[in-house]
Scaffold this active site. Structure first.
Site, PDB file in Angstrom:
ATOM      1  N   VAL A  77      34.021  40.340  40.392  1.00 57.91           N
ATOM      2  CA  VAL A  77      33.498  41.161  41.490  1.00 57.91           C
ATOM      3  C   VAL A  77      33.675  40.373  42.780  1.00 57.91           C
ATOM      4  CG1 VAL A  77      31.550  42.462  42.401  1.00 57.91           C
ATOM      5  CG2 VAL A  77      31.724  42.064  39.935  1.00 57.91           C
ATOM      6  N   HIS A  78      34.455  40.915  43.715  1.00 58.00           N
ATOM      7  CA  HIS A  78      34.605  40.188  44.973  1.00 58.00           C
ATOM      8  C   HIS A  78      34.862  41.074  46.187  1.00 58.00           C
ATOM      9  CE1 HIS A  78      38.903  40.866  44.217  1.00 58.00           C
ATOM     10  NE2 HIS A  78      39.085  40.627  45.496  1.00 58.00           N
ATOM     11  N   ARG A  79      35.210  42.334  46.009  1.00 57.41           N
ATOM     12  CA  ARG A  79      35.577  43.164  47.154  1.00 57.41           C
ATOM     13  C   ARG A  79      34.362  43.494  48.005  1.00 57.41           C
ATOM     14  NH1 ARG A  79      40.379  45.287  47.758  1.00 57.41           N
ATOM     15  NH2 ARG A  79      39.534  46.982  49.005  1.00 57.41           N
TER      16      ARG A  79
END
Length: 379
Positions: free
Chosen positions: A207-209
């Site tokens: 998860v990074h956006r």
């Protein structure tokens, strides 16, 4: 491929995914390649370990770009690249994808009337809320050679009025990147054992956006669904530093209690974990491609995607919330037969020879440029 003069092709990049996808092309170009890193995502780990893993030399770095707002990043990189191109004009400039670094490279090439090659051209999410979408469209309008990964990408470019002669369907270099850097079976087995994991019996998540990390409700929903899955089988989460900071700021650390949190993984380590995951849950664009090479199912947690080819068999697109768990359990219920089916499907992103095709196109473009510069050669 014709031999190009040393340092005659500038490859502009600014992020780790660009390094991964362009590594084989840089190796094929050999001494002709001059790699310039804008510093968009610069960190100390790029020097040494990560570059060594990819087998790449240290790039030339620009300064004043990393950590800045989008407009400042593009402007600072553009200024630095313009100075480099003025001092030592290349025969061609190569950019990949949709980053601010790629747009800066395209604008700098255009300003100096330098031939531009766009690797991964023609991707479209049709979502104007994504800064990457604006970057993609602008780069494609400027490029002299558009390397479309798939026939669908080519059709999108033709529909936008790009002349057919500027487009080449090359495949995506991600295929060779995965094949080159996936560790051998014995090393993968050692890695799984070190983390107490059984093949095909865990979920891998990333998860990074910003759409998931900067929105507290979305971040809470994603972590809540991962925590629910972790009550049924192990969930492994290599945690991006930016995501960790958002989790801590929002007071959401308790949602990670049942999740196996790992530090950011090297590329080979990530591929090894992905290769044996029963399911991957991610908001990454690159992971949407990589899973098609590895033959693994994916739940994509995003508002939109520019890679619909992955959705045909390998992936499902869902919003943050209960849909994550529903889609994940549906894919997990397919079990071994489902994994076997995906493992036997070809990747829609090509046959693993994209970098050599692109290098050939660059050589042709550079030859044309040389002839254009020299009337004697043109004659």
């Amino acid at each position: 491929m014709k031999t190009l003069p040393a340092r005659s092709v500038v490859v502009v990049l600014g992020t780790r995914p660009e390094l991964v996808k362009l590594a084989e092309l840089i190796r094929v170009l050999g001494p002709a390649a001059r790699v310039v890193h804008t510093g968009q995502h610069y960190d100390e780990e790029l020097s040494g370990g990560f570059l060594a893993e990819l087998g790449l030399p240290e790039p030339a770095y620009l300064t004043g770009v990393g950590g800045q707002p989008r407009a400042v990043q593009i402007a600072a990189a553009l200024q630095g690249l313009d100075a480099l191109f003025a001092a030592e004009p290349p025969l061609a400039v190569v950019v990949q994808g949709d980053t601010n670094a790629a747009l800066a490279g395209a604008l700098a090439a255009n300003a100096r009337d330098l031939p531009l090659v766009h690797v991964e051209a023609g991707l479209r999410s049709h979502d104007r809320a994504m800064p990457e979408e604006h970057n993609r469209v602008l780069i494609d309008r400027l490029a002299d050679v558009l390397c479309a990964a798939t026939p669908d990408n080519r059709e999108l470019l033709l529909a936008e009025g790009v002349p057919d002669e500027r487009i080449a369907v090359t495949g995506n270099p991600v295929v060779e990147a995965v094949r080159d850097h996936l560790p051998a079976a014995a090393e993968r087995a050692r890695l799984l054992a070190a983390h107490g994991l059984d093949a095909d019996r865990y979920v891998l998540a990333t998860v990074h956006r910003p759409e998931n990390t900067d929105d507290e409700l979305a971040l809470t929903a994603v972590l809540h669904e991962l925590a629910g899955l972790a009550r049924e089988l192990p969930v492994v989460l290599p945690l991006h530093p930016r995501t960790r900071a958002r989790i801590e700021a929002a007071g959401l650390l308790p949602l990670l209690d049942g999740v196996t949190v790992l530090p950011p993984a090297g590329y080979g380590t990530f591929l090894a974990l992905a290769r044996h995951a029963a399911l991957i849950v991610s908001d990454s664009g690159g992971v949407q491609e990589e899973t098609t090479v590895l033959g693994r199912p994916l739940v994509v947690v995003r508002n939109s995607t520019e890679r619909p080819e992955s959705l045909a068999d390998f992936a499902e697109l869902v919003d943050p919330g209960p849909q994550i768990g529903t889609a994940a359990r549906r894919r997990l219920s397919e079990g071994a037969p489902g994994l076997h089916r995906l493992a036997n499907l070809p990747s829609p992103y090509g046959d693993g020879t994209a970098s050599r095709r692109i290098a050939g196109l660059i050589a042709e473009l550079a030859e044309e440029r040389t002839a254009h510069r020299s009337p004697a050669l043109a004659a």
